[in-house]
Scaffold this active site. Sequence first.
Site, PDB file in Angstrom:
ATOM      1  N   GLU A 216      35.270  75.271 -11.820  1.00 63.59           N
ATOM      2  CA  GLU A 216      36.460  75.147 -10.966  1.00 63.59           C
ATOM      3  C   GLU A 216      36.977  76.559 -10.737  1.00 63.59           C
ATOM      4  O   GLU A 216      37.628  77.143 -11.606  1.00 63.59           O
ATOM      5  CB  GLU A 216      37.517  74.282 -11.669  1.00 63.59           C
ATOM      6  CG  GLU A 216      37.085  72.837 -11.907  1.00 63.59           C
ATOM      7  CD  GLU A 216      37.165  71.986 -10.648  1.00 63.59           C
ATOM      8  OE1 GLU A 216      37.896  72.362  -9.716  1.00 63.59           O
ATOM      9  OE2 GLU A 216      36.485  70.950 -10.593  1.00 63.59           O
ATOM     10  N   CYS A 250      45.638  78.409  -8.090  1.00 63.31           N
ATOM     11  CA  CYS A 250      44.315  78.514  -7.451  1.00 63.31           C
ATOM     12  C   CYS A 250      44.316  77.975  -6.022  1.00 63.31           C
ATOM     13  O   CYS A 250      43.554  78.449  -5.193  1.00 63.31           O
ATOM     14  CB  CYS A 250      43.278  77.789  -8.292  1.00 63.31           C
ATOM     15  SG  CYS A 250      43.670  76.061  -8.575  1.00 63.31           S
TER      16      CYS A 250
HETATM   17  P1  NAD Z   1      41.460  83.560 -17.772  1.00 57.49           P
HETATM   18  O1  NAD Z   1      41.463  85.044 -17.796  1.00 57.49           O
HETATM   19  O2  NAD Z   1      42.388  82.818 -18.660  1.00 57.49           O
HETATM   20  O3  NAD Z   1      39.945  83.108 -18.025  1.00 57.49           O
HETATM   21  C1  NAD Z   1      39.566  81.756 -18.031  1.00 57.49           C
HETATM   22  C2  NAD Z   1      38.867  81.439 -19.343  1.00 57.49           C
HETATM   23  O4  NAD Z   1      37.680  82.226 -19.467  1.00 57.49           O
HETATM   24  C3  NAD Z   1      39.719  81.754 -20.569  1.00 57.49           C
HETATM   25  O5  NAD Z   1      39.693  80.661 -21.452  1.00 57.49           O
HETATM   26  C4  NAD Z   1      39.084  82.996 -21.134  1.00 57.49           C
HETATM   27  O6  NAD Z   1      39.208  83.084 -22.548  1.00 57.49           O
HETATM   28  C5  NAD Z   1      37.643  82.843 -20.739  1.00 57.49           C
HETATM   29  N1  NAD Z   1      36.983  84.149 -20.593  1.00 57.49           N
HETATM   30  C6  NAD Z   1      37.504  85.285 -20.060  1.00 57.49           C
HETATM   31  N2  NAD Z   1      36.586  86.275 -20.072  1.00 57.49           N
HETATM   32  C7  NAD Z   1      35.470  85.756 -20.622  1.00 57.49           C
HETATM   33  C8  NAD Z   1      34.155  86.285 -20.907  1.00 57.49           C
HETATM   34  N3  NAD Z   1      33.817  87.547 -20.608  1.00 57.49           N
HETATM   35  N4  NAD Z   1      33.256  85.466 -21.480  1.00 57.49           N
HETATM   36  C9  NAD Z   1      33.565  84.188 -21.757  1.00 57.49           C
HETATM   37  N5  NAD Z   1      34.778  83.638 -21.515  1.00 57.49           N
HETATM   38  C10 NAD Z   1      35.731  84.405 -20.972  1.00 57.49           C
HETATM   39  O7  NAD Z   1      41.788  83.013 -16.312  1.00 57.49           O
HETATM   40  P2  NAD Z   1      41.352  83.653 -14.919  1.00 57.49           P
HETATM   41  O8  NAD Z   1      39.893  83.661 -14.776  1.00 57.49           O
HETATM   42  O9  NAD Z   1      42.115  84.904 -14.673  1.00 57.49           O
HETATM   43  O10 NAD Z   1      41.981  82.516 -13.973  1.00 57.49           O
HETATM   44  C11 NAD Z   1      42.290  82.812 -12.674  1.00 57.49           C
HETATM   45  C12 NAD Z   1      41.158  82.396 -11.749  1.00 57.49           C
HETATM   46  O11 NAD Z   1      40.897  81.020 -11.932  1.00 57.49           O
HETATM   47  C13 NAD Z   1      41.495  82.560 -10.281  1.00 57.49           C
HETATM   48  O12 NAD Z   1      40.355  83.003  -9.610  1.00 57.49           O
HETATM   49  C14 NAD Z   1      41.856  81.152  -9.844  1.00 57.49           C
HETATM   50  O13 NAD Z   1      41.696  80.910  -8.488  1.00 57.49           O
HETATM   51  C15 NAD Z   1      40.932  80.349 -10.685  1.00 57.49           C
HETATM   52  N6  NAD Z   1      41.483  79.022 -10.911  1.00 57.49           N
HETATM   53  C16 NAD Z   1      40.818  77.945 -10.413  1.00 57.49           C
HETATM   54  C17 NAD Z   1      41.341  76.691 -10.595  1.00 57.49           C
HETATM   55  C18 NAD Z   1      40.657  75.460 -10.079  1.00 57.49           C
HETATM   56  O14 NAD Z   1      41.074  74.383 -10.469  1.00 57.49           O
HETATM   57  N7  NAD Z   1      39.638  75.566  -9.246  1.00 57.49           N
HETATM   58  C19 NAD Z   1      42.541  76.527 -11.291  1.00 57.49           C
HETATM   59  C20 NAD Z   1      43.164  77.655 -11.801  1.00 57.49           C
HETATM   60  C21 NAD Z   1      42.627  78.897 -11.614  1.00 57.49           C
END
Ligand code: NAD
Length: 464
Positions: A216, A250
């Site tokens: 997602e 998102c």
């Molecule tokens: P985040 O930084 O919290 O990362 C998401 C998860 O990935 C966390 O649990 C984190 O611990 C893990 N993570 C981070 N780096 C990692 C790595 N190198 N290896 C393994 N795991 C790792 O959140 P984010 O990515 O900044 O979230 C924002 C993004 O998510 C935006 O692009 C947004 O559009 C997208 N998003 C999508 C939805 C959807 O439902 N489609 C919803 C919310 C956010």
Amino acid sequence: MASTDTDTDIATAIATARNRFDSGATRPLTWRRHQLEQLALLLRENGPQIEQALWTDLHKNPTEAQLAETGVVLGEITHTLRNLKRFTKPRRVSLPLSLQPASGRLVREPLGVALIIAPWNYPVQLLFAPLVGALAAGNAVVLKPSELTPTVSSTIAQLVPKYLDLQAVHVVEGGIAETTELLSHRFDHIFYTGNSVVAKVISRAAAHHLTPVTLELGGKSPAWVDDDAHLDQVARRIVWGKFMNAGQTCVAPDYILTTPDRVDSLTTALRRAITDMLGEDPSQNDDYGRIVNDRHFARLAGLLADAEIAIGGEQDARTRYLAPTVVHAPAPRALDAEPAYMREEIFGPILPIVPVTDADAAIAYVAARDKPLALYVFTGSATTRAAFIARTSSGGVGLDTPMLQAGIAELPFGGVGASGTGAYHGQYSIDTFSHKKTVVRKLHVLDTLRFAQPPFTPAKRKIA
Ligand code: NAD
């Protein structure tokens, strides 16, 4: 990497979840129903604590927390409980005459142990809404909340064992190190919500074990506006969708596409809507959120450096306040000549207005870029609505409204292409966390299978 206590804890959590799943305890509908009821109880009995955690980490208003976090999960639970039997029961399928006499069934079986990795922007909803589907489908689950919202993460880690099956549902807190360790183990499904860079890390790790994934993700969700008759209402809806959670949503409209002659009137309407909803100084308004951390704040401030700011732009790095901001973008150009805020997902309270000649040009602009998670069309023209739906691809479409398409239990929510793979909510969550197993029985009476077996006489060839 040397093994640590955390690694041992993680291995133990996964092994315990697997044992619980293998014992068959998670399969009966009574177990699934009880877990869903317990999750609802967790949310109801601890509402104030959860809301306080969201306030601490994100300055999220408690009412918004109820609407967009706990309320969405509770709605998902109610819908799933109401339909659990229907969603999970085997479906009889009538088989072609050539196979008769025979019977066919589609049986949904749980996958096993699912890993759910959630982001920080809706840290309760995006961890628990997939959990509803995983439990309803009869799986054991490991939950990995985001480390960027630490108060929410620890609150969840403390509450989950008090309410849910201790052996079947585990919370692993932590960041990259813990997630990397988790991903070295074999799961039966990985459900990841977050950015596309990490999605590739997840996909590579999953490929190693041939584990299916749901991704997602996000992207730049456009909003086309040409509805002069409802300009104020359109502006209000866009301001609501864009500046909720300080733009860290998102499915928030990432930018607006409109014709050059509408830019000024739309800007005026957006200014009115911002003042109306968040006051003259949103920094003093408890309904307006903050940027999650210093890194994201610096990134967003950087995007504004060369921008033509039409509304807002005020910043306070200490409190990570960034005002609801509208910028006037230049006309579209080659991607590498676009301003930085048009090259990457903004994910903050900055709303560019991009002038294009007409709806056709807007469609071409959207179609030439990565498929977004959401596409919004604000128009009085049915032809324009139909053209956007037919000629662009996106996870979902909102007509005359942002956001709503993302929270409807009866409809799938997910991306396409760069915005994600797979979908969930309601029945679609259960499908995501189940294997749809085909079960066929061929009766012994009237043994028509003989026609498919050697010897292949000329008479059999005619029948085929
Ligand atoms: P985040 O930084 O919290 O990362 C998401 C998860 O990935 C966390 O649990 C984190 O611990 C893990 N993570 C981070 N780096 C990692 C790595 N190198 N290896 C393994 N795991 C790792 O959140 P984010 O990515 O900044 O979230 C924002 C993004 O998510 C935006 O692009 C947004 O559009 C997208 N998003 C999508 C939805 C959807 O439902 N489609 C919803 C919310 C956010």
